[in-house]
Design a protein around this motif. Structure first.
Motif, PDB file in Angstrom:
ATOM      1  N   ALA A   1       0.833  -1.197   0.000  1.00  0.00           N
ATOM      2  CA  ALA A   1       0.000   0.000   0.000  1.00  0.00           C
ATOM      3  C   ALA A   1       0.871   1.251   0.000  1.00  0.00           C
ATOM      4  N   SER A   2       0.366   2.253  -0.686  1.00  0.00           N
ATOM      5  CA  SER A   2       1.108   3.518  -0.697  1.00  0.00           C
ATOM      6  C   SER A   2       0.805   4.287   0.593  1.00  0.00           C
ATOM      7  N   PRO A   3       1.726   5.119   1.037  1.00  0.00           N
ATOM      8  CA  PRO A   3       1.492   5.865   2.266  1.00  0.00           C
ATOM      9  C   PRO A   3       0.339   6.847   2.113  1.00  0.00           C
ATOM     10  N   SER A   4      -0.426   7.011   3.170  1.00  0.00           N
ATOM     11  CA  SER A   4      -1.566   7.921   3.162  1.00  0.00           C
ATOM     12  C   SER A   4      -1.072   9.364   3.178  1.00  0.00           C
ATOM     13  N   PRO A   5      -1.675  10.248   2.399  1.00  0.00           N
ATOM     14  CA  PRO A   5      -1.249  11.648   2.424  1.00  0.00           C
ATOM     15  C   PRO A   5      -1.666  12.363   3.704  1.00  0.00           C
ATOM     16  N   LEU A   6      -2.507  11.721   4.545  1.00  0.00           N
ATOM     17  CA  LEU A   6      -2.981  12.350   5.764  1.00  0.00           C
ATOM     18  C   LEU A   6      -2.086  12.084   6.966  1.00  0.00           C
ATOM     19  N   VAL A   7      -1.082  11.257   6.805  1.00  0.00           N
ATOM     20  CA  VAL A   7      -0.179  10.934   7.904  1.00  0.00           C
ATOM     21  C   VAL A   7       0.829  12.065   8.052  1.00  0.00           C
ATOM     22  N   PRO A   8       0.885  12.683   9.249  1.00  0.00           N
ATOM     23  CA  PRO A   8       1.856  13.764   9.417  1.00  0.00           C
ATOM     24  C   PRO A   8       3.287  13.237   9.381  1.00  0.00           C
ATOM     25  N   VAL A   9       4.124  13.941   8.691  1.00  0.00           N
ATOM     26  CA  VAL A   9       5.523  13.556   8.573  1.00  0.00           C
ATOM     27  C   VAL A   9       6.345  14.556   9.373  1.00  0.00           C
ATOM     28  N   PRO A  10       7.151  14.087  10.317  1.00  0.00           N
ATOM     29  CA  PRO A  10       7.952  15.034  11.093  1.00  0.00           C
ATOM     30  C   PRO A  10       8.999  15.709  10.215  1.00  0.00           C
ATOM     31  N   ILE A  11       9.235  16.973  10.506  1.00  0.00           N
ATOM     32  CA  ILE A  11      10.263  17.699   9.774  1.00  0.00           C
ATOM     33  C   ILE A  11      11.417  17.998  10.724  1.00  0.00           C
ATOM     34  N   PRO A  12      12.620  18.046  10.211  1.00  0.00           N
ATOM     35  CA  PRO A  12      13.771  18.332  11.072  1.00  0.00           C
ATOM     36  C   PRO A  12      13.645  19.716  11.728  1.00  0.00           C
ATOM     37  N   ASP A  13      14.264  19.865  12.880  1.00  0.00           N
ATOM     38  CA  ASP A  13      14.194  21.123  13.625  1.00  0.00           C
ATOM     39  C   ASP A  13      14.751  22.297  12.825  1.00  0.00           C
ATOM     40  N   ARG A  14      15.812  22.063  12.073  1.00  0.00           N
ATOM     41  CA  ARG A  14      16.395  23.161  11.287  1.00  0.00           C
ATOM     42  C   ARG A  14      15.447  23.634  10.190  1.00  0.00           C
ATOM     43  N   VAL A  15      14.719  22.705   9.597  1.00  0.00           N
ATOM     44  CA  VAL A  15      13.749  23.081   8.566  1.00  0.00           C
ATOM     45  C   VAL A  15      12.610  23.864   9.212  1.00  0.00           C
ATOM     46  N   ALA A  16      12.152  23.409  10.372  1.00  0.00           N
ATOM     47  CA  ALA A  16      11.094  24.126  11.083  1.00  0.00           C
ATOM     48  C   ALA A  16      11.554  25.534  11.459  1.00  0.00           C
ATOM     49  N   ALA A  17      12.809  25.667  11.859  1.00  0.00           N
ATOM     50  CA  ALA A  17      13.350  26.989  12.202  1.00  0.00           C
ATOM     51  C   ALA A  17      13.395  27.899  10.975  1.00  0.00           C
ATOM     52  N   LEU A  18      13.743  27.351   9.827  1.00  0.00           N
ATOM     53  CA  LEU A  18      13.759  28.154   8.597  1.00  0.00           C
ATOM     54  C   LEU A  18      12.349  28.599   8.206  1.00  0.00           C
ATOM     55  N   ILE A  19      11.400  27.705   8.363  1.00  0.00           N
ATOM     56  CA  ILE A  19      10.010  28.058   8.063  1.00  0.00           C
ATOM     57  C   ILE A  19       9.544  29.134   9.030  1.00  0.00           C
ATOM     58  N   GLY A  20       9.858  28.938  10.314  1.00  0.00           N
ATOM     59  CA  GLY A  20       9.456  29.905  11.322  1.00  0.00           C
ATOM     60  C   GLY A  20      10.092  31.270  11.126  1.00  0.00           C
ATOM     61  N   ALA A  21      11.299  31.301  10.588  1.00  0.00           N
ATOM     62  CA  ALA A  21      11.975  32.577  10.359  1.00  0.00           C
ATOM     63  C   ALA A  21      11.284  33.399   9.274  1.00  0.00           C
ATOM     64  N   CYS A  22      10.489  32.760   8.439  1.00  0.00           N
ATOM     65  CA  CYS A  22       9.786  33.461   7.365  1.00  0.00           C
ATOM     66  C   CYS A  22       8.448  34.050   7.830  1.00  0.00           C
ATOM     67  N   LEU A  23       8.000  33.666   9.019  1.00  0.00           N
ATOM     68  CA  LEU A  23       6.717  34.141   9.526  1.00  0.00           C
ATOM     69  C   LEU A  23       6.924  35.216  10.587  1.00  0.00           C
ATOM     70  N   PRO A  24       5.997  36.157  10.678  1.00  0.00           N
ATOM     71  CA  PRO A  24       6.080  37.154  11.757  1.00  0.00           C
ATOM     72  C   PRO A  24       5.921  36.480  13.125  1.00  0.00           C
ATOM     73  N   ALA A  25       6.492  37.084  14.141  1.00  0.00           N
ATOM     74  CA  ALA A  25       6.472  36.505  15.485  1.00  0.00           C
ATOM     75  C   ALA A  25       5.051  36.326  16.017  1.00  0.00           C
ATOM     76  N   TYR A  26       4.167  37.282  15.722  1.00  0.00           N
ATOM     77  CA  TYR A  26       2.799  37.161  16.245  1.00  0.00           C
ATOM     78  C   TYR A  26       2.061  35.971  15.620  1.00  0.00           C
ATOM     79  N   VAL A  27       2.399  35.607  14.392  1.00  0.00           N
ATOM     80  CA  VAL A  27       1.782  34.445  13.749  1.00  0.00           C
ATOM     81  C   VAL A  27       2.304  33.162  14.385  1.00  0.00           C
ATOM     82  N   LEU A  28       3.596  33.099  14.650  1.00  0.00           N
ATOM     83  CA  LEU A  28       4.158  31.929  15.330  1.00  0.00           C
ATOM     84  C   LEU A  28       3.552  31.762  16.711  1.00  0.00           C
ATOM     85  N   GLN A  29       3.387  32.870  17.450  1.00  0.00           N
ATOM     86  CA  GLN A  29       2.790  32.804  18.777  1.00  0.00           C
ATOM     87  C   GLN A  29       1.343  32.331  18.686  1.00  0.00           C
TER      88      GLN A  29
END
Length: 82
Positions: free
Chosen positions: A2-30
């Motif tokens: 079976a192919s993986p379900s597209p609804l299963v959350p896939v963890p992302i590395p902390d550095r990638v999450a930090a890069l994504i977070g750096a693109c958003l304003p602080a109030y949105v992250l909060q």
């Protein structure tokens, strides 16, 4: 196989999450953090609720609504569902 379900959350590395977070304003992250915490709090209440639990659940729903308002204003797909 079976192919993986597209609804299963896939963890992302902390550095990638930090890069994504750096693109958003602080109030949105909060708001995202507050919405996630409020959604978890809402899920905590199950079954028949006493008056105190009902008030706590309503408080969590209000916090979720406030945070989702900020998230939706920034981008329509960001709101967290309870």
């Amino acid at each position: 196989m079976a192919s993986p379900s597209p609804l299963v959350p896939v963890p992302i590395p902390d550095r990638v999450a930090a890069l994504i977070g750096a693109c958003l304003p602080a109030y949105v992250l909060q708001a995202e953090i507050e919405a996630d915490c409020a959604a978890r709090e809402v899920y905590r209440f199950r079954g028949p609720l006493c008056a105190e639990d009902l008030a706590d659940r309503e408080h969590a729903l209000a916090a979720l609504a406030r945070a989702n308002k900020i998230l939706a204003k920034h981008h329509p797909t960001l709101p967290v569902r309870p």
